[in-house]
Design an enzyme around this catalytic site. Structure first.
Site, PDB file in Angstrom:
ATOM      1  N   ALA A  22       8.424  -5.236 -25.138  1.00 39.21           N
ATOM      2  CA  ALA A  22       8.275  -4.280 -24.036  1.00 39.21           C
ATOM      3  C   ALA A  22       9.317  -3.174 -24.155  1.00 39.21           C
ATOM      4  CB  ALA A  22       8.403  -4.997 -22.698  1.00 39.21           C
ATOM      5  N   ASP A  71      -0.574  10.363 -20.337  1.00 38.65           N
ATOM      6  CA  ASP A  71       0.453   9.853 -21.245  1.00 38.65           C
ATOM      7  C   ASP A  71       0.533  10.607 -22.560  1.00 38.65           C
ATOM      8  OD1 ASP A  71       0.733   7.972 -19.284  1.00 38.65           O
ATOM      9  OD2 ASP A  71       0.563   6.229 -20.595  1.00 38.65           O
ATOM     10  N   HIS A  80       8.941   2.789  14.450  1.00 38.00           N
ATOM     11  CA  HIS A  80       9.861   1.654  14.604  1.00 38.00           C
ATOM     12  C   HIS A  80       9.085   0.459  15.148  1.00 38.00           C
ATOM     13  CE1 HIS A  80      13.506  -0.568  15.674  1.00 38.00           C
ATOM     14  NE2 HIS A  80      12.892  -0.839  16.823  1.00 38.00           N
TER      15      HIS A  80
END
Length: 402
Positions: free
Chosen positions: A204, A246, A386
């Site tokens: 990787a 890419d 919130h």
């Protein structure tokens, strides 16, 4: 699946005790395949709805407006190249044709969770797979040549992420010198030779643009060290030939690719309007995400990058324990933090970096802040719901000492 399994194993602090928790790898794989199939079918349905003709075969770019597919030439006013990227397989002795060495595609297809997994590379792919298989019980080692994992992540939060991955053993500043069957040989940070055993070895170390085998060089496309060279409108050096994703090397992220596609399409349809509305690629405002456990995400500059560019930097880092929802779901000591980076003179927000649950779901808001060049004062006027984990960003902007 890994997240659910992990939650089931560690739910006692929330008053929930689960017994006999287990996973079935075949079912996990079947669920993954089902999700992928549904997503692919969704794209195919969208193409059909838009009357897009899909031609399966080996395509070759002959030149501007000409693509050959298995010997049949097709012409068009414009051509967009989107050939993607391929995993990098460095020439490590013993890696080639070794059945224990796999790339990310191969690791997704393993028939069983490996007892011992060695990951070569501590970038996004390496960290995500390490987190996944560690959650399912693999003993995982990551060997990374740099001094910290996830190199584009702010060093402070990268360190926090690494420490949060308690079940993964990290070997930083190390270089792999060879692989002997299932033994990975490496040189550590002090120059000593060391070894680690593995049942599966994940390569990787990154990905590279796919520029071979489809006529890029023969057609005369300008190729640089990062891939097909494009301008900010995604135009190549050839007339009416564009490149996105890419293959350009500009940003190897799926969401960056579809933004590039939108930019190219806008300039093809109406270049005057595209220019007037600012349709261009801004790499500094593309968010990134790491789908590990805990998750991480960010957008904009790191502190080091901002300082290197000459900004007079001010930063604030706050723990996500400031969020009531975070504490309720993760506990006071759960791994999570927000780091905000700004310019003290212009008060512009330069970067926002998150570590913790919902980080990838939240980061789009920070991307909008940077895309619209908001300042500290602008961000302080935004109302956050919130209780939410996103309130950490609000706490960070008010924690800035400006």
């Amino acid at each position: 699946s890994a997240k659910l399994y992990s939650h089931a194993l560690h739910s006692e602090q929330f008053g929930v005790t689960a017994t006999g928790v287990s996973y079935d790898w075949a079912t996990v794989q079947a669920w993954k395949a089902d999700v992928v199939a549904k997503l692919v079918a969704g794209v195919a349905a969208a193409e059909k709805r838009m009357k897009v003709e899909v031609v399966f075969g080996h395509g070759t770019l002959i030149g501007p407006g000409v693509v050959e597919v298995d010997g049949v030439r097709r012409t068009a006013d414009h051509v967009i190249v989107a050939t993607g990227s391929v995993p990098v397989m460095p020439p490590i002795p013993g890696a080639k044709d070794n059945p224990k060495v796999v790339d990310s595609t191969g690791l997704l297809a393993v028939e069983a969770v490996p007892p011992r997994l060695v990951v070569i590379g501590g970038g996004v792919i390496g960290v995500e797979f390490a987190s996944l298989f560690a959650a399912f019980g693999s003993h995982v080692d990551i060997i990374e040549m740099l001094p910290e994992i996830v190199p584009f992540m702010d060093d402070e939060l990268a360190g926090k992420l690494r420490k949060a991955l308690k079940e993964v053993t990290f070997h930083l500043g190390c270089r792999v010198t060879g692989i002997e069957d299932g033994t990975v040989v490496y040189t550590d940070a002090h120059g000593n030779t060391a070894r680690v055993e593995a049942d599966v070895i994940l390569m990787a170390v990154g990905r590279r643009p796919s520029v071979d085998g489809w006529g890029a060089k023969e057609a005369g496309l300008d190729l640089g060290p990062r891939g097909v060279v494009v301008d900010d409108s995604m135009k190549t050096n050839l007339p009416n030939v564009w490149a996105v994703g890419d293959v350009t090397g500009r940003s190897l992220l799926a969401h960056a690719a579809y933004r590039m596609g939108e930019i190219a399409a806008a300039h093809i349809i109406d270049p005057v309007q595209a220019k007037a509305t600012g349709q261009r690629l801004r790499t500094d405002t593309i968010p990134w995400a790491v789908y590990s456990m805990p998750e991480a995400a960010g957008v904009g500059l790191t502190q080091a990058q901002a300082e290197a560019r000459g900004h007079q930097v001010i930063t604030a880092t706050v723990p996500l324990a400031v969020s009531g929802r975070f504490v309720a779901e993760n506990g006071v000591r759960g791994p999570g933090a927000v780091k905000l980076i700004a310019d003290q003179v212009t008060r512009a927000v330069l970067g926002v970096h998150l570590l913790g649950p919902y980080a990838p779901e939240t980061i789009w808001g920070a991307a909008a802040v940077l895309e619209n060049e908001l300042t500290i004062d602008d961000l302080r006027q935004i109302v956050f719901p919130h209780p939410t984990v996103s309130e950490g960003i609000r706490e960070a902007v008010w924690a800035l000492r400006d």
